[in-house]
Write a protein that holds these residues in place. Structure first.
Motif, short mmCIF file in Angstrom:
data_model
loop_
_atom_site.label_atom_id
_atom_site.label_comp_id
_atom_site.label_asym_id
_atom_site.label_seq_id
_atom_site.Cartn_x
_atom_site.Cartn_y
_atom_site.Cartn_z
N ALA A 148 -37.62 4.30 -43.06
CA ALA A 148 -36.73 3.14 -43.15
C ALA A 148 -36.01 2.85 -41.84
CB ALA A 148 -35.72 3.37 -44.27
N ASN A 149 -35.80 3.89 -41.02
CA ASN A 149 -35.08 3.69 -39.76
C ASN A 149 -36.00 3.34 -38.59
OD1 ASN A 149 -36.35 6.11 -39.38
ND2 ASN A 149 -34.52 7.30 -38.90
N GLY A 150 -37.30 3.18 -38.86
CA GLY A 150 -38.25 2.83 -37.81
C GLY A 150 -38.96 4.01 -37.20
N GLU A 151 -38.61 5.22 -37.60
CA GLU A 151 -39.28 6.41 -37.07
C GLU A 151 -40.71 6.48 -37.61
OE1 GLU A 151 -38.74 11.29 -37.01
OE2 GLU A 151 -37.38 10.01 -38.18
N LEU A 152 -41.64 6.88 -36.75
CA LEU A 152 -43.04 7.02 -37.13
C LEU A 152 -43.40 8.49 -37.27
CD1 LEU A 152 -44.64 4.37 -34.74
CD2 LEU A 152 -43.96 4.07 -37.13
N LYS A 153 -44.19 8.80 -38.28
CA LYS A 153 -44.64 10.17 -38.50
C LYS A 153 -46.08 10.16 -39.00
CE LYS A 153 -40.39 12.75 -39.51
NZ LYS A 153 -40.67 13.91 -38.65
N ILE A 154 -46.80 11.24 -38.70
CA ILE A 154 -48.14 11.45 -39.24
C ILE A 154 -48.04 12.33 -40.47
CG2 ILE A 154 -50.39 12.52 -38.83
CD1 ILE A 154 -50.06 11.73 -35.87
N VAL A 155 -48.64 11.88 -41.57
CA VAL A 155 -48.66 12.65 -42.81
C VAL A 155 -50.05 13.23 -43.01
CG1 VAL A 155 -48.32 12.56 -45.30
CG2 VAL A 155 -46.97 11.08 -43.82
#
Length: 272
Positions: free
Chosen positions: A236-243
């Motif tokens: 929601a805050n714009g942070e990107l992550k790989i799942v």
């Protein structure tokens, strides 16, 4: 664990390769069941037209994946389909809508923190695909053989109670020429993003999930659902992550708890 879906602002998935025995449709269905998002990007090679032209392979789970995506679109998720080289036939419909799904060659996605990302499949930066299609097709067939070996190998592992392990991914990471190709591809895609004046790029194509800074832009690859079983998500805050979805949802409590905990990496403005 609760069956309440994990809520993301955006999800990117690619290289599903429906229509092949190597497609991990069951894992993908489990992922789609347990996540929800405002935006869902299908970043190419969703259906493997190359493989289907050679021989027909289509399980019920492959139908289920398509139905699940269509259902998400009907329920309000903005779904964008960006064709790749294996489903290049869909490129004749660029700019059109398929039901509630938009078809585009590339798009610009703006994250919640204001960063702009170029989203494309990435095959245009693969010299083998662009300049020697016959070599790409031969390589694809050899890759298919490796995936069939991988299928039987993982069936044996499952009987022993072991998790999924990718033979093809192991070979890709060990062969020097493959490692060099991946590096060259990443550099080329990042250079395109830099030339466009955007903050980063999100792509697929090479089946290697990655997120790192290259020359002042953020390079993100969402991986695949044949080898990596990965997706890229935006919080929601714009942070990107790989799942990584290598195990079913109930077995990933620890990873999920870590996933929803904000970290400073790639948060806020693009790293200097």
């Amino acid at each position: 664990m609760s069956d309440t879906p994990l809520k993301f602002r955006s999800i990117w998935i690619s290289d599903i390769h429906l229509g092949t025995a190597g497609c991990q449709a069951d894992y993908l269905l489990d992922f789609l069941k347990h996540v929800d998002a405002d935006h869902l990007y299908l970043v190419g090679d969703i259906i493997d037209g190359w493989a289907l032209k050679r021989s027909w392979f289509w399980n019920q789970s492959h139908n289920d994946v398509i139905q699940k995506v269509l259902r998400k679109a009907r329920k309000g998720t903005q779904v964008t389909y960006i064709p790749g080289n294996h489903d290049e036939g869909a490129r004749q419909f660029l700019g059109l809508m398929f039901g509630d799904i938009r078809i585009a060659d590339e798009v610009i996605h703006t994250t919640a923190d204001g960063r702009r990302f170029l989203v494309l499949h990435g095959d245009r930066f693969d010299g083998v695909v662009q300049c020697a299609r016959w070599l790409a097709i031969v390589g694809d067939r050899l890759y298919g053989i490796t995936l069939r070996l991988n299928h039987w190998f993982n069936r044996a592992r499952a009987r022993l109670g072991l998790g999924y392990w990718s033979l093809s991914q192991y070979l890709k990471h060990k062969v020097k020429t493959a490692v060099n190709f991946v590096s060259d591809f990443e550099e080329a895609v990042a250079a395109e993003a830099r030339a466009r004046g955007v903050d980063g790029v999100i792509c697929g194509h090479i089946h290697k999930a990655e997120m790192r800074e290259i020359g002042g832009v953020v390079y993100c690859n969402d991986g695949d659902w044949v080898e990596s079983l990965t997706a890229l998500v935006e919080l929601a805050n714009g942070e990107l992550k790989i799942v990584t979805w290598q195990k079913y949802y109930a077995e990933q409590a620890a990873q999920i708890a870590e996933l929803v905990t904000p970290s400073p990496v790639f948060q806020g403005a693009t790293p200097a």
